[in-house]
Design an enzyme around this catalytic site. Sequence first.
Site, PDB file in Angstrom:
ATOM      1  N   LYS A  90       0.839  -1.211   0.000  1.00 57.79           N
ATOM      2  CA  LYS A  90       0.000   0.000   0.000  1.00 57.79           C
ATOM      3  C   LYS A  90       0.869   1.254   0.000  1.00 57.79           C
ATOM      4  O   LYS A  90       0.574   2.235  -0.688  1.00 57.79           O
ATOM      5  CB  LYS A  90      -0.938  -0.008   1.223  1.00 57.79           C
ATOM      6  CG  LYS A  90      -2.038  -1.041   1.076  1.00 57.79           C
ATOM      7  CD  LYS A  90      -2.911  -1.180   2.313  1.00 57.79           C
ATOM      8  CE  LYS A  90      -3.866  -2.357   2.114  1.00 57.79           C
ATOM      9  NZ  LYS A  90      -4.776  -2.623   3.180  1.00 57.79           N
ATOM     10  N   GLN A 134      -5.125  -1.749   9.266  1.00 56.03           N
ATOM     11  CA  GLN A 134      -4.863  -3.021   8.601  1.00 56.03           C
ATOM     12  C   GLN A 134      -5.495  -4.160   9.395  1.00 56.03           C
ATOM     13  O   GLN A 134      -5.292  -4.269  10.607  1.00 56.03           O
ATOM     14  CB  GLN A 134      -3.341  -3.226   8.438  1.00 56.03           C
ATOM     15  CG  GLN A 134      -2.953  -4.452   7.635  1.00 56.03           C
ATOM     16  CD  GLN A 134      -3.486  -4.398   6.192  1.00 56.03           C
ATOM     17  OE1 GLN A 134      -3.558  -3.334   5.572  1.00 56.03           O
ATOM     18  NE2 GLN A 134      -3.871  -5.546   5.659  1.00 56.03           N
ATOM     19  N   ASP A 157     -11.339   2.614   3.638  1.00 55.57           N
ATOM     20  CA  ASP A 157     -11.587   1.178   3.535  1.00 55.57           C
ATOM     21  C   ASP A 157     -13.076   0.891   3.320  1.00 55.57           C
ATOM     22  O   ASP A 157     -13.457  -0.223   2.959  1.00 55.57           O
ATOM     23  CB  ASP A 157     -11.162   0.497   4.857  1.00 55.57           C
ATOM     24  CG  ASP A 157      -9.949  -0.390   4.662  1.00 55.57           C
ATOM     25  OD1 ASP A 157      -9.708  -0.809   3.518  1.00 55.57           O
ATOM     26  OD2 ASP A 157      -9.259  -0.668   5.660  1.00 55.57           O
TER      27      ASP A 157
HETATM   28  N1  LIG Z   1      -7.806  -2.695   6.222  1.00 56.28           N
HETATM   29  C1  LIG Z   1      -7.838  -3.705   5.366  1.00 56.28           C
HETATM   30  N2  LIG Z   1      -7.335  -4.858   5.751  1.00 56.28           N
HETATM   31  C2  LIG Z   1      -7.386  -5.897   4.901  1.00 56.28           C
HETATM   32  C3  LIG Z   1      -7.908  -5.754   3.585  1.00 56.28           C
HETATM   33  C4  LIG Z   1      -8.437  -4.525   3.231  1.00 56.28           C
HETATM   34  O1  LIG Z   1      -8.956  -4.289   2.104  1.00 56.28           O
HETATM   35  N3  LIG Z   1      -8.368  -3.524   4.151  1.00 56.28           N
HETATM   36  N4  LIG Z   1      -7.846  -6.797   2.687  1.00 56.28           N
HETATM   37  C5  LIG Z   1      -7.046  -7.931   2.968  1.00 56.28           C
HETATM   38  C6  LIG Z   1      -5.589  -7.869   2.595  1.00 56.28           C
HETATM   39  N5  LIG Z   1      -5.199  -6.926   1.577  1.00 56.28           N
HETATM   40  C7  LIG Z   1      -5.213  -5.625   1.868  1.00 56.28           C
HETATM   41  O2  LIG Z   1      -5.019  -5.195   2.967  1.00 56.28           O
HETATM   42  C8  LIG Z   1      -4.624  -7.356   0.360  1.00 56.28           C
HETATM   43  C9  LIG Z   1      -4.396  -8.687   0.069  1.00 56.28           C
HETATM   44  C10 LIG Z   1      -3.737  -9.040  -1.113  1.00 56.28           C
HETATM   45  C11 LIG Z   1      -3.307  -8.112  -1.991  1.00 56.28           C
HETATM   46  C12 LIG Z   1      -2.550  -8.457  -3.218  1.00 56.28           C
HETATM   47  O3  LIG Z   1      -2.228  -7.594  -3.999  1.00 56.28           O
HETATM   48  N6  LIG Z   1      -2.226  -9.689  -3.409  1.00 56.28           N
HETATM   49  C13 LIG Z   1      -1.354 -10.059  -4.487  1.00 56.28           C
HETATM   50  C14 LIG Z   1      -0.451 -11.150  -4.065  1.00 56.28           C
HETATM   51  C15 LIG Z   1       0.438 -10.741  -2.983  1.00 56.28           C
HETATM   52  C16 LIG Z   1       1.300 -11.832  -2.487  1.00 56.28           C
HETATM   53  O4  LIG Z   1       2.153 -12.224  -3.245  1.00 56.28           O
HETATM   54  O5  LIG Z   1       1.078 -12.243  -1.338  1.00 56.28           O
HETATM   55  C17 LIG Z   1      -2.180 -10.516  -5.685  1.00 56.28           C
HETATM   56  O6  LIG Z   1      -3.306 -10.996  -5.504  1.00 56.28           O
HETATM   57  O7  LIG Z   1      -1.654 -10.402  -6.780  1.00 56.28           O
HETATM   58  C18 LIG Z   1      -3.549  -6.799  -1.722  1.00 56.28           C
HETATM   59  C19 LIG Z   1      -4.206  -6.425  -0.544  1.00 56.28           C
HETATM   60  C20 LIG Z   1      -7.054  -8.222   4.470  1.00 56.28           C
HETATM   61  N7  LIG Z   1      -6.849  -7.086   5.249  1.00 56.28           N
END
Ligand SMILES: Nc1nc2c(c(=O)[nH]1)N[C@@H](CN(C=O)c1ccc(C(=O)N[C@@H](CCC(=O)O)C(=O)O)cc1)CN2
Length: 975
Positions: A90, A134, A157
């Site tokens: 982020k 988070q 969020d």
């Molecule tokens: N406050 C928040 N917490 C959480 C959220 C959220 O939207 N707001 N969502 C999830 C986790 N998350 C963001 O925080 C999130 C998860 C995954 C990815 C992402 O880009 N994943 C990549 C792979 C990354 C890797 O290699 O591990 C992908 O899919 O290509 C972004 C954001 C829980 N918490």
Amino acid sequence: MLSRAVKRASLRRFSVPQLRSVTLSRSSALNRTSQFLYHTLSGTKIAKSIRDEANQEIEQIRARVPGFKPTLKIFQIGTRPDSSAYVRMKLKSSEESGVHCNVEKLPENISEVELLNKIDDVNKNDAVHGILIQLPLPKHLDETKITNSVLHTKDVDGFHRYNAGELSKKGGEPMFIPCTPNGCIRLLKEAGVNLRGKNAVVLGRSDIVGTPVSSLLKNMDATVTVCHSHTTNLPEILSQADVVVAACGRANYVKGEWLKEGAIVIDVGINYIPDSTKKSGQRLVGDVDYESAKKKASFITPVPGGVGPMTIAMLVQNVLLAAKRQLSDSNKTPTISPLPLKLLNPVPSDIDISRAQTPKKINQVAEELGINANELELFGHYKAKISPAVLKRLENNENGKYVLVAGITPTPLGEGKSTTTMGLVQALTAHLGKPSIANVRQPSMGPTFGVKGGAAGGGYAQVIPMDEFNMHLTGDIHAISAANNLLAAAIDTRMFHESTQKKDATFYNRLVPKKKGKRTFTKSMLKRLEKLGIQKTNPDDLTPDEIKQFARLDIDPETITIKRVVDVNDRMLRQITIGQASTEKGFTRSTGFDITVASELMAILALSRDLKDMRQRVGRIVVSANSTGEPVTVEDVGCAGAVTALLKDAIKPNLMQSLEGTPVMVHAGPFANISIGASSVIADRVGLKLVGKSKAADKDAQTGYVVTEAGFDFTMGGERFFNIKCRSSGLTPNAVVLVATVRALKLHGGAPDVKPGQSLPAEYTEENVELVKKGVANLCKQISNAKQFGVPVVVAINKFEADTDAEVEAIRTAAKEAGAYDAVATNHWAEGGKGAIELAQAVVKATEQPSDFKFLYDVDQTVEEKLSSIVKKMYGGAKVEISPLAQKKIDMYKEQGFGNLPICIAKTQYSLSHDAALKNVPTGFTFPIRDVRASIGAGYLYALAAEIQTIPGLSTYAGYMNVEINDEGEIDGLF
Ligand SMILES: Nc1nc2c(c(=O)[nH]1)N[C@@H](CN(C=O)c1ccc(C(=O)N[C@@H](CCC(=O)O)C(=O)O)cc1)CN2
């Protein structure tokens, strides 16, 4: 249950797609004829284009508004590796998009209260536009409570109950859409799918993804089925789905065989499964079995590289949205919703009118005016303090238009300046739709319970609730009493200790005691050393001579100007003897009390630009002379810091409202007899920014008005307003409204005297145009007085029932001939703002006229020259006669370096001259100056033409006798 569904599904046979390609046009999805092509929806690519767009937009806005800096604050609690990775992503993505991001990592064991306080701080910080906590949080923290504590306007969020609730409503208006669901929808849009009437199946019902995404799909007219762990026939349901959003948190769970031919598949899953071919020993997969699903899907998102990057891009988009909203809110004209009036005839008492109206909650008034929640401190439902932080936030705004309401030479009945101030703002805002604020003084409780009654209007043009307005308000006057009396106590105590401790060294040791073995000077002490020219900072380094010089203030008790104060007309305190207890060792002194509003601290509150300025002014107050005639200041006494500390809340202007729900700021109320008799500089500065336009304002934004008032007649209130208050504030009015009445002009024309409580002679109740025509000279002189400052003048003829059209017309004609920009009759007392519409229209036009502001005199002229300027140019006198006492004082002030201050002349308000009996426009008189005193902290000298009573008395039949409180706690009998 789910496993049974899986078993059943696996028994079924599905047709296998035969051809794969990535070349399909997006717009043909779901409508295509071929069944065997699929298209990968790359979140990575779309996310990059979103970041690029954000970057460009920020640059474009910054070209117009250089300070534009979208800012995100992330709280990460604990050290979960996945959370750390997401937060890093982020941060990186924000930076790439031109969004400023600040990450605060907090310990795993942080308490809920500590975290809530941290969030509250950022909620209040205008420099932060978006806040993200988070998730997941450690178990001991209540996730719902924490996510709801983020201000919904900063909840990027979209998890706050306001945003979640609005999203789930048909036609709801969330401030933000949660990032992952928003990313899913954007991906669908990229696929070119029209969702209307399509079957969409969502797997999972979490608050973060399943529930909000299903609301979004429903709002886009899809037929939505939400499946979860209790769904029994999943493959069957999926076989009907045109769109699948999988967010069930199970690796490779959804099989291609379950899907409808040509389905669009959005895979939200993030699951790590063991993979020995990988260095890390694991591999990231989604909730959909990609390999089998791509054979059926027309569009499918990969994992990684699908929804994940979109989540982060949408976050950036939300922060930009929040920052743009804040900018646009500050660019809008405040929209103030008026309260309707139910006018009665005859007009009831002020308190009855006030009580019959239901005021708006004060936070609504503040919100309408563009004051942020964090800039407001509530005092009950109808009063609040405004943080001067508004000034910093709106520093780039232009000022609104500034209007001063002043009066002609009045009768003892008063000519209705406050009522006109209130009628004017009610007309401007409630009837003409222009933002305005009335800035008025806080009434002292002395007159409230004495003879005069309260302030700020009456009839249908007043501040409400009037009982709260007239009693205590938010305690500012009490704070001034406390601060003043601390100072008075400090002076007498210092004299007592100096007189009882004969040896300099002993006294010095007590004055600068050792604490934990070390002696240090306070800030005030260092300032005193500087004043004495002693360049030492270590208390142990002073020579015996320096100790004597430093420690002995040597106050001459005869010269002490600070009296104790109280906000009651308690005449018995005019002269008292203090120190009569045996503990005071015979240190008695004759002194007295002033009413609090006559204190120099009240004048300082009115004239300070900010807290720092106030601290300096308090330090400069001269409390007495020493035995060699040198001034002793509050800084010397050592309590300037404490006195200012007691005023730290009083410096914040108070917000109330008019009877028609328009904003009113109530702040300070210095005695008009010996001070400026105007509300505060700080309230005017705050008000002018609130109603002023932002430099990047919308084209149709309109500028607003701050209407404020100067006590007594123009020669006193108006002259001091310009020469003293405007010098302090650096502000200059765009127009002056001069309030005149037929009654007062008849008095000046030769009609008999009028007295409060007595019925009016016939000259006042019957038409007499001749008397008006004679007396109008007073108005003409006051018009010319106001015009000397180079500002357009509008005359408001405050109409009374007995006034005839011919009398009013006589005033209008004479006023225009005397150079008034306009002259209009008003009937706001009986009709509220409606009765002052014509006045408001005239004022709007007058403020658009060019003005050529100039002061009446230059402060660098001698005191005698300045006095002469005021007497000749304002009062029409021939010369000034300065008494020997006054001359001695003038010479002393010049000697002490105070000769270049502006001057406030204390005289009767009932004549342009010093003699209340000289009505209309007396000329050729010699104006006596009996005494001159100094308010060095406030920043002016005041010259006395008459003996001024600084604590009024109560009459036999006093106002307090009418006041009662009923069983409901409501107050009766206030005017
Ligand atoms: N406050 C928040 N917490 C959480 C959220 C959220 O939207 N707001 N969502 C999830 C986790 N998350 C963001 O925080 C999130 C998860 C995954 C990815 C992402 O880009 N994943 C990549 C792979 C990354 C890797 O290699 O591990 C992908 O899919 O290509 C972004 C954001 C829980 N918490």
